[in-house]
Motif scaffolding. Sequence first.
Motif, mmCIF file in Angstrom:
data_model
loop_
_atom_site.group_PDB
_atom_site.id
_atom_site.type_symbol
_atom_site.label_atom_id
_atom_site.label_comp_id
_atom_site.label_asym_id
_atom_site.label_seq_id
_atom_site.Cartn_x
_atom_site.Cartn_y
_atom_site.Cartn_z
ATOM 1 N N GLN A 109 -9.276 -46.760 -10.753
ATOM 2 C CA GLN A 109 -8.657 -47.362 -12.060
ATOM 3 C C GLN A 109 -8.982 -46.649 -13.064
ATOM 4 O OE1 GLN A 109 -11.977 -50.759 -11.882
ATOM 5 N NE2 GLN A 109 -10.036 -51.949 -11.865
ATOM 6 N N SER A 110 -9.946 -44.913 -13.069
ATOM 7 C CA SER A 110 -10.105 -44.561 -14.379
ATOM 8 C C SER A 110 -8.216 -43.435 -14.289
ATOM 9 C CB SER A 110 -11.034 -43.602 -14.165
ATOM 10 O OG SER A 110 -12.387 -44.852 -13.370
ATOM 11 N N ALA A 111 -7.602 -43.482 -13.309
ATOM 12 C CA ALA A 111 -6.756 -43.029 -12.777
ATOM 13 C C ALA A 111 -5.601 -43.878 -13.609
ATOM 14 C CB ALA A 111 -6.620 -42.022 -12.064
ATOM 15 N N GLY A 112 -6.390 -44.630 -13.559
ATOM 16 C CA GLY A 112 -4.613 -45.698 -13.941
ATOM 17 C C GLY A 112 -3.829 -46.543 -12.964
ATOM 18 N N PHE A 113 -4.271 -46.284 -11.520
ATOM 19 C CA PHE A 113 -3.309 -47.201 -11.151
ATOM 20 C C PHE A 113 -3.899 -48.537 -10.629
ATOM 21 C CE2 PHE A 113 -4.522 -42.565 -8.353
ATOM 22 C CZ PHE A 113 -2.941 -42.822 -8.170
ATOM 23 N N ASN B 195 -8.549 -51.371 7.695
ATOM 24 C CA ASN B 195 -10.298 -51.306 8.630
ATOM 25 C C ASN B 195 -11.692 -51.042 7.478
ATOM 26 O OD1 ASN B 195 -9.667 -48.584 8.111
ATOM 27 N ND2 ASN B 195 -10.082 -47.672 10.295
ATOM 28 N N GLY B 196 -10.688 -51.046 6.255
ATOM 29 C CA GLY B 196 -11.257 -50.342 4.943
ATOM 30 C C GLY B 196 -11.581 -49.186 4.733
ATOM 31 N N LYS B 197 -11.434 -48.074 5.733
ATOM 32 C CA LYS B 197 -11.007 -46.781 5.196
ATOM 33 C C LYS B 197 -10.047 -46.518 4.417
ATOM 34 C CE LYS B 197 -14.095 -45.663 8.995
ATOM 35 N NZ LYS B 197 -15.356 -45.856 8.295
ATOM 36 N N PRO B 198 -10.321 -45.490 3.585
ATOM 37 C CA PRO B 198 -8.679 -44.865 2.785
ATOM 38 C C PRO B 198 -7.739 -44.329 3.664
ATOM 39 C CG PRO B 198 -11.235 -43.540 2.351
ATOM 40 C CD PRO B 198 -11.633 -44.495 3.601
ATOM 41 N N ASN B 199 -6.801 -44.592 2.970
ATOM 42 C CA ASN B 199 -5.443 -44.098 3.348
ATOM 43 C C ASN B 199 -4.734 -44.104 2.122
ATOM 44 O OD1 ASN B 199 -3.571 -43.810 5.526
ATOM 45 N ND2 ASN B 199 -2.244 -45.953 4.995
ATOM 46 N N ILE B 200 -5.077 -42.762 1.873
ATOM 47 C CA ILE B 200 -3.728 -42.269 0.767
ATOM 48 C C ILE B 200 -2.931 -42.049 0.216
ATOM 49 C CG2 ILE B 200 -4.447 -42.417 -1.979
ATOM 50 C CD1 ILE B 200 -7.129 -41.915 -1.340
ATOM 51 N N ASP B 201 -1.675 -42.291 -0.400
ATOM 52 C CA ASP B 201 0.046 -41.640 -0.473
ATOM 53 C C ASP B 201 -0.806 -40.693 -0.925
ATOM 54 O OD1 ASP B 201 2.504 -40.767 -0.447
ATOM 55 O OD2 ASP B 201 2.798 -43.179 -0.690
ATOM 56 N N ARG B 202 -0.170 -39.014 -0.716
ATOM 57 C CA ARG B 202 -0.436 -37.988 -1.078
ATOM 58 C C ARG B 202 0.852 -37.988 -1.950
ATOM 59 N NH1 ARG B 202 -4.218 -34.385 1.315
ATOM 60 N NH2 ARG B 202 -5.149 -34.929 3.329
ATOM 61 N N SER B 203 2.099 -38.457 -1.968
ATOM 62 C CA SER B 203 2.889 -38.325 -2.962
ATOM 63 C C SER B 203 2.761 -39.613 -3.916
ATOM 64 C CB SER B 203 4.103 -38.430 -2.038
ATOM 65 O OG SER B 203 4.136 -40.168 -1.771
ATOM 66 N N MET B 204 2.166 -40.399 -4.333
ATOM 67 C CA MET B 204 1.716 -41.938 -4.823
ATOM 68 C C MET B 204 0.605 -40.597 -5.852
ATOM 69 S SD MET B 204 0.120 -45.348 -5.072
ATOM 70 C CE MET B 204 -1.537 -45.133 -4.163
ATOM 71 N N LEU B 205 -0.435 -40.242 -5.015
ATOM 72 C CA LEU B 205 -1.155 -38.858 -5.845
ATOM 73 C C LEU B 205 -0.961 -38.084 -6.912
ATOM 74 C CD1 LEU B 205 -4.700 -38.788 -3.454
ATOM 75 C CD2 LEU B 205 -4.113 -40.633 -5.331
ATOM 76 N N PRO C 225 -21.902 -50.671 5.801
ATOM 77 C CA PRO C 225 -22.271 -50.334 4.523
ATOM 78 C C PRO C 225 -21.116 -49.063 3.761
ATOM 79 C CG PRO C 225 -23.623 -50.357 6.340
ATOM 80 C CD PRO C 225 -22.348 -51.326 6.545
ATOM 81 N N HIS C 226 -19.943 -48.910 4.221
ATOM 82 C CA HIS C 226 -18.907 -48.217 3.418
ATOM 83 C C HIS C 226 -18.063 -49.052 2.009
ATOM 84 C CE1 HIS C 226 -16.702 -50.505 6.035
ATOM 85 N NE2 HIS C 226 -15.902 -50.660 5.143
ATOM 86 N N ILE C 227 -19.049 -49.900 2.169
ATOM 87 C CA ILE C 227 -18.683 -51.152 0.570
ATOM 88 C C ILE C 227 -18.845 -50.047 -0.555
ATOM 89 C CG2 ILE C 227 -20.275 -51.798 0.673
ATOM 90 C CD1 ILE C 227 -16.906 -53.437 0.296
ATOM 91 N N LEU C 228 -19.431 -49.336 -0.005
ATOM 92 C CA LEU C 228 -19.787 -48.301 -1.635
ATOM 93 C C LEU C 228 -19.458 -47.482 -1.617
ATOM 94 C CD1 LEU C 228 -24.065 -48.111 -1.776
ATOM 95 C CD2 LEU C 228 -22.377 -50.007 -2.935
ATOM 96 N N ASP C 229 -18.479 -47.295 -0.358
ATOM 97 C CA ASP C 229 -17.194 -46.015 -0.918
ATOM 98 C C ASP C 229 -16.140 -46.414 -1.529
ATOM 99 O OD1 ASP C 229 -19.051 -43.286 0.043
ATOM 100 O OD2 ASP C 229 -18.864 -44.324 2.456
ATOM 101 N N GLN C 230 -15.753 -48.068 -0.947
ATOM 102 C CA GLN C 230 -14.791 -48.481 -0.892
ATOM 103 C C GLN C 230 -15.056 -48.680 -2.980
ATOM 104 O OE1 GLN C 230 -14.607 -51.141 1.897
ATOM 105 N NE2 GLN C 230 -12.746 -51.453 1.614
ATOM 106 N N LEU C 231 -15.893 -48.642 -3.210
ATOM 107 C CA LEU C 231 -16.151 -49.913 -4.694
ATOM 108 C C LEU C 231 -15.932 -47.826 -5.326
ATOM 109 C CD1 LEU C 231 -18.253 -51.630 -4.290
ATOM 110 C CD2 LEU C 231 -16.223 -52.476 -4.826
ATOM 111 N N ALA C 232 -15.775 -46.709 -5.411
ATOM 112 C CA ALA C 232 -16.550 -45.656 -5.447
ATOM 113 C C ALA C 232 -14.523 -45.199 -5.937
ATOM 114 C CB ALA C 232 -16.802 -44.540 -4.954
ATOM 115 N N LEU C 233 -14.226 -45.257 -4.616
ATOM 116 C CA LEU C 233 -12.885 -45.239 -5.040
ATOM 117 C C LEU C 233 -11.545 -46.109 -6.014
ATOM 118 C CD1 LEU C 233 -9.761 -43.719 -3.845
ATOM 119 C CD2 LEU C 233 -10.096 -44.889 -1.751
#
Length: 142
Positions: A53-57, A69-79, A40-48
């Motif tokens: 993509q909208s942000a240009g990554f 495991n598919g959970k977000p693990n985002i580098d804040r410095s990259m953001l 079920p968490h696939i929809l969250d992954q697709l939203a991310l």
Amino acid sequence: MDISDVARRSGLPASTLRFYEEKGLIASLGRPGERRRFAPHILDQLALIALGQSAGFTLEEIRAMFAPNGKPNIDRSMLAAKADELDATIRRLRAMSKGLRHAAACPAPSHAECPTFQRLLGAAVPGPRKRGQTTRVGRVEK
């Protein structure tokens, strides 16, 4: 959820889901029979993925935003770096918009005689321009 459910709920074609799986952005739980099944968490992954993509990554950068495991693990410095890049793009586009609006209403007899339009042309040419260099519309920089 099977792939058709994910496609319907996400608005993405099944081919895009298969492509994302091939690129390691998402993972199916297995394929009983011929249908891919997703958690079920696939929809969250697709939203991310869509947000990234909208942000240009790039897809590679987005892939790195997920833990195994598919959970977000985002580098804040990259953001922060991408936000800085977007801010610079916004400033450049605002300046371009302002210049184009001026050029559209400029009282000069021609765009070649409009200093604002000439600055806009200068900003569009990569690299520094030298005095005496002719612009695209035939004006010589002073």
